[in-house]
Design a protein around this motif. Sequence first.
Motif, short mmCIF file in Angstrom:
data_model
loop_
_atom_site.label_atom_id
_atom_site.label_comp_id
_atom_site.label_asym_id
_atom_site.label_seq_id
_atom_site.Cartn_x
_atom_site.Cartn_y
_atom_site.Cartn_z
N ILE A 3 -5.30 -7.99 10.15
CA ILE A 3 -6.44 -7.08 10.34
C ILE A 3 -5.90 -5.75 10.84
CG2 ILE A 3 -8.57 -6.65 11.61
CD1 ILE A 3 -8.86 -9.66 11.90
N SER A 4 -6.40 -4.67 10.25
CA SER A 4 -5.98 -3.33 10.65
C SER A 4 -7.18 -2.45 10.87
CB SER A 4 -5.09 -2.71 9.57
OG SER A 4 -3.92 -3.48 9.39
N SER A 5 -7.01 -1.45 11.70
CA SER A 5 -8.03 -0.44 11.92
C SER A 5 -7.51 0.88 11.34
CB SER A 5 -8.31 -0.28 13.42
OG SER A 5 -9.27 0.73 13.63
N VAL A 6 -8.37 1.57 10.61
CA VAL A 6 -7.98 2.80 9.93
C VAL A 6 -9.03 3.87 10.21
CG1 VAL A 6 -7.55 3.85 7.67
CG2 VAL A 6 -6.81 1.49 8.10
N ILE A 7 -8.56 5.08 10.50
CA ILE A 7 -9.44 6.24 10.59
C ILE A 7 -9.37 6.95 9.25
CG2 ILE A 7 -9.93 8.43 11.74
CD1 ILE A 7 -10.21 6.06 13.62
N VAL A 8 -10.53 7.09 8.62
CA VAL A 8 -10.61 7.79 7.34
C VAL A 8 -11.20 9.16 7.61
CG1 VAL A 8 -11.65 7.80 5.04
CG2 VAL A 8 -10.92 5.64 6.07
N ARG A 9 -10.57 10.18 7.10
CA ARG A 9 -11.08 11.55 7.20
C ARG A 9 -11.46 11.98 5.79
NH1 ARG A 9 -13.66 15.05 10.36
NH2 ARG A 9 -12.89 17.16 10.13
N ALA A 10 -12.74 12.34 5.61
CA ALA A 10 -13.24 12.68 4.29
C ALA A 10 -13.89 14.06 4.30
CB ALA A 10 -14.27 11.64 3.84
N ARG A 11 -13.95 14.67 3.13
CA ARG A 11 -14.66 15.94 3.00
C ARG A 11 -16.15 15.69 3.21
NH1 ARG A 11 -13.04 18.72 -2.49
NH2 ARG A 11 -15.07 19.56 -1.98
N PRO A 12 -16.80 16.46 4.08
CA PRO A 12 -18.22 16.24 4.35
C PRO A 12 -19.10 16.30 3.10
CG PRO A 12 -17.29 17.65 6.03
CD PRO A 12 -16.23 17.47 4.98
N ASP A 13 -18.75 17.14 2.14
CA ASP A 13 -19.56 17.24 0.92
C ASP A 13 -19.38 16.06 -0.01
OD1 ASP A 13 -16.92 18.34 0.56
OD2 ASP A 13 -17.56 19.15 -1.36
N ILE A 25 -14.57 -1.76 -1.62
CA ILE A 25 -13.20 -2.25 -1.47
C ILE A 25 -13.25 -3.56 -0.71
CG2 ILE A 25 -10.90 -1.79 -0.54
CD1 ILE A 25 -11.53 1.21 -0.75
N PRO A 26 -12.78 -4.65 -1.31
CA PRO A 26 -12.82 -5.96 -0.64
C PRO A 26 -12.05 -5.95 0.68
CG PRO A 26 -12.20 -6.22 -2.95
CD PRO A 26 -12.18 -4.75 -2.65
N GLY A 27 -12.66 -6.54 1.71
CA GLY A 27 -12.00 -6.67 3.01
C GLY A 27 -12.11 -5.45 3.89
N VAL A 28 -12.82 -4.40 3.43
CA VAL A 28 -12.95 -3.17 4.21
C VAL A 28 -14.39 -3.05 4.70
CG1 VAL A 28 -12.73 -0.66 4.19
CG2 VAL A 28 -11.13 -2.05 2.88
N GLU A 29 -14.53 -2.73 6.00
CA GLU A 29 -15.86 -2.62 6.60
C GLU A 29 -15.92 -1.37 7.48
OE1 GLU A 29 -18.68 -5.18 9.66
OE2 GLU A 29 -17.02 -6.18 8.65
N GLU A 44 -9.13 -6.04 6.27
CA GLU A 44 -8.70 -7.43 6.46
C GLU A 44 -8.19 -7.97 5.13
OE1 GLU A 44 -10.62 -11.54 8.24
OE2 GLU A 44 -11.67 -9.64 8.49
N ASP A 45 -7.09 -8.75 5.19
CA ASP A 45 -6.58 -9.33 3.95
C ASP A 45 -7.41 -10.53 3.53
OD1 ASP A 45 -5.71 -11.17 5.82
OD2 ASP A 45 -3.61 -11.07 5.28
N GLY A 46 -7.24 -10.92 2.29
CA GLY A 46 -7.97 -12.06 1.74
C GLY A 46 -7.16 -12.67 0.62
N GLU A 47 -7.75 -13.64 -0.05
CA GLU A 47 -7.03 -14.32 -1.13
C GLU A 47 -6.72 -13.41 -2.30
OE1 GLU A 47 -8.71 -18.04 -2.32
OE2 GLU A 47 -9.10 -18.64 -0.26
N SER A 48 -7.61 -12.46 -2.58
CA SER A 48 -7.43 -11.62 -3.77
C SER A 48 -7.00 -10.20 -3.44
CB SER A 48 -8.74 -11.58 -4.57
OG SER A 48 -9.76 -10.95 -3.80
N HIS A 49 -6.76 -9.89 -2.17
CA HIS A 49 -6.39 -8.52 -1.80
C HIS A 49 -5.56 -8.53 -0.50
CE1 HIS A 49 -10.20 -9.54 0.16
NE2 HIS A 49 -9.77 -8.81 1.16
N SER A 50 -4.77 -7.50 -0.35
CA SER A 50 -3.96 -7.37 0.87
C SER A 50 -4.32 -6.08 1.58
CB SER A 50 -2.46 -7.37 0.51
OG SER A 50 -2.13 -6.17 -0.16
N TYR A 73 -2.98 -6.04 13.50
CA TYR A 73 -2.79 -7.34 14.14
C TYR A 73 -2.47 -8.35 13.05
CZ TYR A 73 -3.77 -11.78 16.37
OH TYR A 73 -3.68 -13.06 16.84
N CYS A 74 -1.47 -9.16 13.30
CA CYS A 74 -1.09 -10.19 12.33
C CYS A 74 -0.84 -11.49 13.09
CB CYS A 74 0.18 -9.76 11.58
SG CYS A 74 0.68 -10.94 10.32
N ASP A 75 -1.44 -12.56 12.58
CA ASP A 75 -1.24 -13.89 13.15
C ASP A 75 -1.04 -14.85 12.00
OD1 ASP A 75 -1.22 -16.31 14.41
OD2 ASP A 75 -3.17 -16.09 15.36
#
Length: 84
Positions: A3-13, A25-29, A44-50, A73-75
């Motif tokens: 599981i990872s945390s990501v800050i996404v910076r996007a153009r407001p428009d 995108i699977p596993g992204v919330e 978060e990773d899953g069976e069909s995506h990393s 975090y990886c366990d």
Amino acid sequence: MNISSVIVRARPDKLAGVRHGIANIPGVEIHADSGDGRIVVTVEDGESHSVPESIVKLHNLDGVIAASLVYQYCDDGLAQEPNP
């Protein structure tokens, strides 16, 4: 489990399209959205995506300026040694 945390910076428009792209995108919330282009997501990773594949997809969304990994975090279920 990875599981990872990501800050996404996007153009407001382009924010509506970026939100829509993230949702597909699977596993992204999305966990926080400032409304001005800063979005906090977990990946978060899953069976069909990393996690790495999902982060690349975040980078490739139209309107994304940057996607920065801030926590990971990886366990893998490592066996623990018994206490003596």
